[in-house]
Design an enzyme around this catalytic site. Structure first.
Site, PDB file in Angstrom:
ATOM      1  N   LYS A 123       1.348   6.981  -7.539  1.00 46.95           N
ATOM      2  CA  LYS A 123       1.421   5.933  -8.580  1.00 46.95           C
ATOM      3  C   LYS A 123       0.673   4.679  -8.165  1.00 46.95           C
ATOM      4  O   LYS A 123       0.434   4.438  -6.969  1.00 46.95           O
ATOM      5  CB  LYS A 123       2.879   5.590  -8.907  1.00 46.95           C
ATOM      6  N   PRO A 160      -2.434   9.047  -0.191  1.00 40.59           N
ATOM      7  CA  PRO A 160      -2.525   8.478   1.155  1.00 40.59           C
ATOM      8  C   PRO A 160      -1.150   8.205   1.765  1.00 40.59           C
ATOM      9  O   PRO A 160      -0.235   7.769   1.063  1.00 40.59           O
ATOM     10  CB  PRO A 160      -3.298   7.170   0.959  1.00 40.59           C
ATOM     11  N   ALA A 199       1.650   6.264   3.792  1.00 39.48           N
ATOM     12  CA  ALA A 199       1.981   4.844   4.003  1.00 39.48           C
ATOM     13  C   ALA A 199       0.937   3.937   3.358  1.00 39.48           C
ATOM     14  O   ALA A 199       0.529   2.926   3.911  1.00 39.48           O
ATOM     15  CB  ALA A 199       2.118   4.520   5.499  1.00 39.48           C
ATOM     16  N   MET A 230       1.198   4.063  -2.419  1.00 36.21           N
ATOM     17  CA  MET A 230       1.031   4.836  -3.652  1.00 36.21           C
ATOM     18  C   MET A 230       2.151   5.855  -3.877  1.00 36.21           C
ATOM     19  O   MET A 230       2.034   6.744  -4.726  1.00 36.21           O
ATOM     20  CB  MET A 230      -0.324   5.539  -3.650  1.00 36.21           C
ATOM     21  N   SER A 262       7.605   9.430  -1.882  1.00 38.11           N
ATOM     22  CA  SER A 262       8.477   9.526  -3.052  1.00 38.11           C
ATOM     23  C   SER A 262       8.115  10.748  -3.889  1.00 38.11           C
ATOM     24  O   SER A 262       8.992  11.446  -4.410  1.00 38.11           O
ATOM     25  CB  SER A 262       8.351   8.261  -3.911  1.00 38.11           C
ATOM     26  N   ASP A 293      11.199   4.366  -5.613  1.00 39.76           N
ATOM     27  CA  ASP A 293      10.073   4.900  -6.399  1.00 39.76           C
ATOM     28  C   ASP A 293      10.241   6.368  -6.769  1.00 39.76           C
ATOM     29  O   ASP A 293       9.403   6.922  -7.480  1.00 39.76           O
ATOM     30  CB  ASP A 293       8.771   4.824  -5.579  1.00 39.76           C
TER      31      ASP A 293
END
Ligand code: C5P
Length: 312
Positions: A17, A105, A107, A110, A114, A147
């Protein structure tokens, strides 16, 4: 009459996200900040393959742009925690062998971890036949991280509370993103802490933190599918603390904005920088320019669907 055999392996997929808008309120007693955010799910996916097993295990591989060396494979892995939580909630007595292929990616701000958790909840519920259902899976998702419900739901949504209370937002069209990946990670709690410290240091000269709300211009831009309008209203309160911790990101932002991006912003708590391009041609040109500057770059579009079962 045919009876459906229980699957031996279930393949699911959940998206990463971008927070196209993120306003951070005060630190609450539970250690979380009150948020108002607009999430957009983008076309970088985490793939999870779940097989029946007696114990819980995970192996992690990464796509070309993703370094997975820092991802834990013990009980602290969010996918293992998701599987264990579902087993504990439903009374399921077995385990699962999870294979995760990452394209978000690590850490990077994005929501890759989650997405792993969301895809794992769906994979295990399907594999084990626990039949928990979407609403209850969303509640379990919220227990795993702020998230995770959005990675489950996908699309475009407004997140309040910790970011886990979702309401869908109307969205039209497809947005073109170019993502500049860093070769280091940023810890989400560290970035939030940096924001708190900055606010404390400047409490005399900045206005007090208000209850966070998503800017009306963002909602209007998403509804209209208007990239130019979205570029003008994108904002992230975590960008300043992320830049403070990693000053080199300012140069990345400048480089993208000087090469045709409508706007750039640090994604979530960073360090990935997300550039909004005017259209596909603009995105391809920007990708080329950033690659020539030796940045690691991927393109993505949004919004895309949330967690779902993939038929192989
Ligand atoms: O929920 P998640 O595990 O992703 O959050 C990681 C950390 O980020 C939290 O422990 C907290 O320090 C910070 N956070 C926060 N406020 C939020 C979301 C996350 O302070 N709304």
């Amino acid at each position: 009459m045919t009876t459906e055999a229980a699957p031996t392996v279930v393949h699911t997929r959940a998206p990463g996200k971008i927070n196209v808008f993120l306003a951070v309120g005060d630190l609450q007693d539970d250690g979380y900040h009150e948020l108002a955010t607009a999430y957009q799910a983008v076309s970088l996916y985490e793939d999870v393959r779940a097989r029946r097993a007696d114990t819980f295990s995970v192996t992690v591989t990464g796509g070309p742009a993703v370094d997975v060396t820092g991802v834990p494979t013990d009980g602290s892995n969010l996918a293992i925690r998701a599987a264990r939580l579902l087993a504990a909630t439903t009374g399921y007595r077995g385990g699962v062998d999870l294979r995760i292929d990452k394209n978000v990616p690590v850490a990077g701000g994005m929501g890759g971890g989650s997405a792993d958790a969301a895809a794992t909840l769906l994979a295990c519920d399907t594999l084990w036949g626990t039949g928990v259902g979407r609403d209850d899976l969303l509640h379990l998702a919220a227990e795993l991280g702020a998230d995770v419900p959005f990675a489950f739901a996908g699309g475009t949504a407004i997140g309040t509370g910790r970011g886990d209370e979702l309401s869908p937002a109307l969205a039209k069209g497809t947005f073109q993103w170019v993502l500049a990946l860093a070769d280091f990670g940023l810890s989400t709690p560290t970035v939030y802490r940096e924001l708190d410290e900055h606010r404390k240091r400047h409490s005399g000269d900045i206005s007090p933190v208000r209850r966070p709300v998503v800017d009306a211009g963002v909602l209007q831009a998403l509804r209209a599918g208007d990239a130019g309008m979205l570029a003008e209203s994108m904002h992230n309160d975590l960008q300043a603390p992320a830049l403070h911790l990693e000053p080199g990101l300012a140069e990345v932002l400048e480089l993208g904005e000087g090469n045709g991006a409508l706007a750039g912003l640090v994604s979530g708590s960073g360090p990935t920088v997300a550039f909004l391009a005017p259209d596909l041609d603009g995105a391809l040109e920007l990708q080329l320019a950033l690659t020539s500057a030796r940045l690691s770059v991927v393109r993505a579009t949004g919004p895309v669907h949330g967690a779902r079962v993939v038929s192989d």
